[in-house]
Write a protein that holds these residues in place. Structure first.
Motif, PDB file in Angstrom:
ATOM      1  N   GLY A 127       0.831  -1.200   0.000  1.00 39.37           N
ATOM      2  CA  GLY A 127       0.000   0.000   0.000  1.00 39.37           C
ATOM      3  C   GLY A 127       0.862   1.245   0.000  1.00 39.37           C
ATOM      4  O   GLY A 127       2.095   1.173   0.059  1.00 39.37           O
ATOM      5  N   PRO A 128       0.226   2.404  -0.051  1.00 36.56           N
ATOM      6  CA  PRO A 128       1.004   3.641  -0.147  1.00 36.56           C
ATOM      7  C   PRO A 128       1.870   3.925   1.070  1.00 36.56           C
ATOM      8  O   PRO A 128       3.021   4.360   0.934  1.00 36.56           O
ATOM      9  CB  PRO A 128      -0.049   4.738  -0.332  1.00 36.56           C
ATOM     10  N   ASP A 129       1.354   3.661   2.265  1.00 32.83           N
ATOM     11  CA  ASP A 129       2.139   3.968   3.465  1.00 32.83           C
ATOM     12  C   ASP A 129       3.329   3.028   3.629  1.00 32.83           C
ATOM     13  O   ASP A 129       4.386   3.453   4.076  1.00 32.83           O
ATOM     14  CB  ASP A 129       1.242   3.934   4.706  1.00 32.83           C
ATOM     15  N   GLY A 130       3.153   1.772   3.247  1.00 35.44           N
ATOM     16  CA  GLY A 130       4.256   0.826   3.343  1.00 35.44           C
ATOM     17  C   GLY A 130       5.281   0.985   2.238  1.00 35.44           C
ATOM     18  O   GLY A 130       6.467   0.683   2.425  1.00 35.44           O
ATOM     19  N   THR A 131       4.840   1.462   1.073  1.00 37.30           N
ATOM     20  CA  THR A 131       5.742   1.624  -0.059  1.00 37.30           C
ATOM     21  C   THR A 131       6.493   2.961  -0.003  1.00 37.30           C
ATOM     22  O   THR A 131       7.607   3.068  -0.513  1.00 37.30           O
ATOM     23  CB  THR A 131       4.957   1.517  -1.387  1.00 37.30           C
ATOM     24  N   ALA A 132       5.908   3.952   0.651  1.00 34.56           N
ATOM     25  CA  ALA A 132       6.516   5.291   0.701  1.00 34.56           C
ATOM     26  C   ALA A 132       7.947   5.278   1.245  1.00 34.56           C
ATOM     27  O   ALA A 132       8.832   5.919   0.648  1.00 34.56           O
ATOM     28  CB  ALA A 132       5.638   6.243   1.508  1.00 34.56           C
ATOM     29  N   PRO A 133       8.232   4.572   2.342  1.00 25.88           N
ATOM     30  CA  PRO A 133       9.619   4.575   2.822  1.00 25.88           C
ATOM     31  C   PRO A 133      10.605   3.967   1.814  1.00 25.88           C
ATOM     32  O   PRO A 133      11.759   4.403   1.732  1.00 25.88           O
ATOM     33  CB  PRO A 133       9.562   3.724   4.101  1.00 25.88           C
ATOM     34  N   ILE A 134      10.146   2.988   1.052  1.00 24.81           N
ATOM     35  CA  ILE A 134      11.008   2.392   0.023  1.00 24.81           C
ATOM     36  C   ILE A 134      11.305   3.425  -1.051  1.00 24.81           C
ATOM     37  O   ILE A 134      12.457   3.593  -1.468  1.00 24.81           O
ATOM     38  CB  ILE A 134      10.345   1.134  -0.575  1.00 24.81           C
ATOM     39  N   PHE A 135      10.264   4.132  -1.495  1.00 22.13           N
ATOM     40  CA  PHE A 135      10.467   5.187  -2.497  1.00 22.13           C
ATOM     41  C   PHE A 135      11.450   6.232  -1.973  1.00 22.13           C
ATOM     42  O   PHE A 135      12.291   6.735  -2.721  1.00 22.13           O
ATOM     43  CB  PHE A 135       9.132   5.843  -2.862  1.00 22.13           C
ATOM     44  N   GLU A 136      11.328   6.562  -0.711  1.00 24.73           N
ATOM     45  CA  GLU A 136      12.222   7.582  -0.147  1.00 24.73           C
ATOM     46  C   GLU A 136      13.667   7.107  -0.108  1.00 24.73           C
ATOM     47  O   GLU A 136      14.578   7.903  -0.337  1.00 24.73           O
ATOM     48  CB  GLU A 136      11.717   8.033   1.215  1.00 24.73           C
ATOM     49  N   THR A 137      13.895   5.815   0.154  1.00 26.84           N
ATOM     50  CA  THR A 137      15.282   5.319   0.128  1.00 26.84           C
ATOM     51  C   THR A 137      15.847   5.382  -1.286  1.00 26.84           C
ATOM     52  O   THR A 137      17.064   5.460  -1.454  1.00 26.84           O
ATOM     53  CB  THR A 137      15.400   3.868   0.653  1.00 26.84           C
ATOM     54  N   TRP A 138      14.974   5.338  -2.290  1.00 26.92           N
ATOM     55  CA  TRP A 138      15.417   5.466  -3.682  1.00 26.92           C
ATOM     56  C   TRP A 138      15.591   6.930  -4.081  1.00 26.92           C
ATOM     57  O   TRP A 138      15.975   7.234  -5.216  1.00 26.92           O
ATOM     58  CB  TRP A 138      14.422   4.815  -4.626  1.00 26.92           C
ATOM     59  N   GLY A 139      15.245   7.850  -3.168  1.00 26.75           N
ATOM     60  CA  GLY A 139      15.367   9.267  -3.460  1.00 26.75           C
ATOM     61  C   GLY A 139      14.113   9.887  -4.041  1.00 26.75           C
ATOM     62  O   GLY A 139      14.139  11.044  -4.463  1.00 26.75           O
ATOM     63  N   PHE A 140      13.015   9.151  -4.055  1.00 27.42           N
ATOM     64  CA  PHE A 140      11.755   9.674  -4.593  1.00 27.42           C
ATOM     65  C   PHE A 140      10.942  10.252  -3.437  1.00 27.42           C
ATOM     66  O   PHE A 140      10.211   9.549  -2.747  1.00 27.42           O
ATOM     67  CB  PHE A 140      10.966   8.591  -5.326  1.00 27.42           C
ATOM     68  N   ARG A 141      11.107  11.580  -3.248  1.00 26.41           N
ATOM     69  CA  ARG A 141      10.454  12.264  -2.141  1.00 26.41           C
ATOM     70  C   ARG A 141       9.584  13.389  -2.648  1.00 26.41           C
ATOM     71  O   ARG A 141       9.937  14.017  -3.643  1.00 26.41           O
ATOM     72  CB  ARG A 141      11.519  12.840  -1.201  1.00 26.41           C
ATOM     73  N   PRO A 142       8.493  13.646  -1.961  1.00 23.55           N
ATOM     74  CA  PRO A 142       7.956  12.930  -0.811  1.00 23.55           C
ATOM     75  C   PRO A 142       7.416  11.551  -1.225  1.00 23.55           C
ATOM     76  O   PRO A 142       6.734  11.421  -2.250  1.00 23.55           O
ATOM     77  CB  PRO A 142       6.851  13.824  -0.275  1.00 23.55           C
TER      78      PRO A 142
END
Length: 171
Positions: A36-51
């Protein structure tokens, strides 16, 4: 009259579209074992995709919409551009690991992106909404080129804006 080529294009659209639809649904809804979005968001952030959360929702929306267009064979070059663009972004995440998936590389997203791009050139075939409403006659090699350019530009903008956001936001 449908041909084996039309049937092959339908199968290709259904398989690629279905896989990407499920992939986007993992991000958007936590379906198919996704986070889901909340669980995937931290992964995206480690890839540099913020927010992270907004980038996840954008990627999921584009994947779901693009894959639905491919499955239906509706506005096929647009659907192909949407899918190819998101998968180029996905490939960029593992670019430093090389091509092969066995080493964590970008082999699979590259394959998906190239299949979507190829559909922008071939069109959806006769078993499609595009054919039923007469759009396939307006598709040409130029349509495929434009779809690929749109995908590349969208991927570039997503990656560049994420990098810009990464520089301006705390980790």
């Amino acid at each position: 009259m449908q041909t084996s080529t039309d049937l092959g294009l339908l199968i290709l659209r259904l398989v690629i579209g279905g896989l990407i639809l499920a992939h986007g649904s993992q991000k958007a809804f936590g379906a198919f074992g996704g986070l889901g979005p909340d669980g995937t968001a931290p992964i995206f952030e480690t890839w540099g995709f913020r927010p992270g959360r907004s980038r996840v929702l954008l990627a999921a929306t584009v994947e779901i919409a693009g894959s639905a267009l491919l499955i239906l064979g509706l506005l096929t070059p647009l659907g192909a551009a949407m899918v190819a663009g998101t998968l180029v972004v996905a490939a960029s995440v593992n670019a430093d690991k090389g091509l092969w998936a066995v080493k964590g590389g970008y082999e699979l997203p590259l394959l998906y992106a190239l299949v979507a791009a190829a559909l922008a050139f071939t069109g959806p075939g006769r078993i499609s909404v595009d054919h039923a409403i007469g759009l396939t006659e307006s598709y040409s090699p130029l349509t495929g080129v434009v779809a690929v350019l749109v995908a590349a530009l969208a991927a570039y903008v997503f990656i560049a804006s994420s990098r810009r956001a990464r520089r301006t936001q705390p980790a």
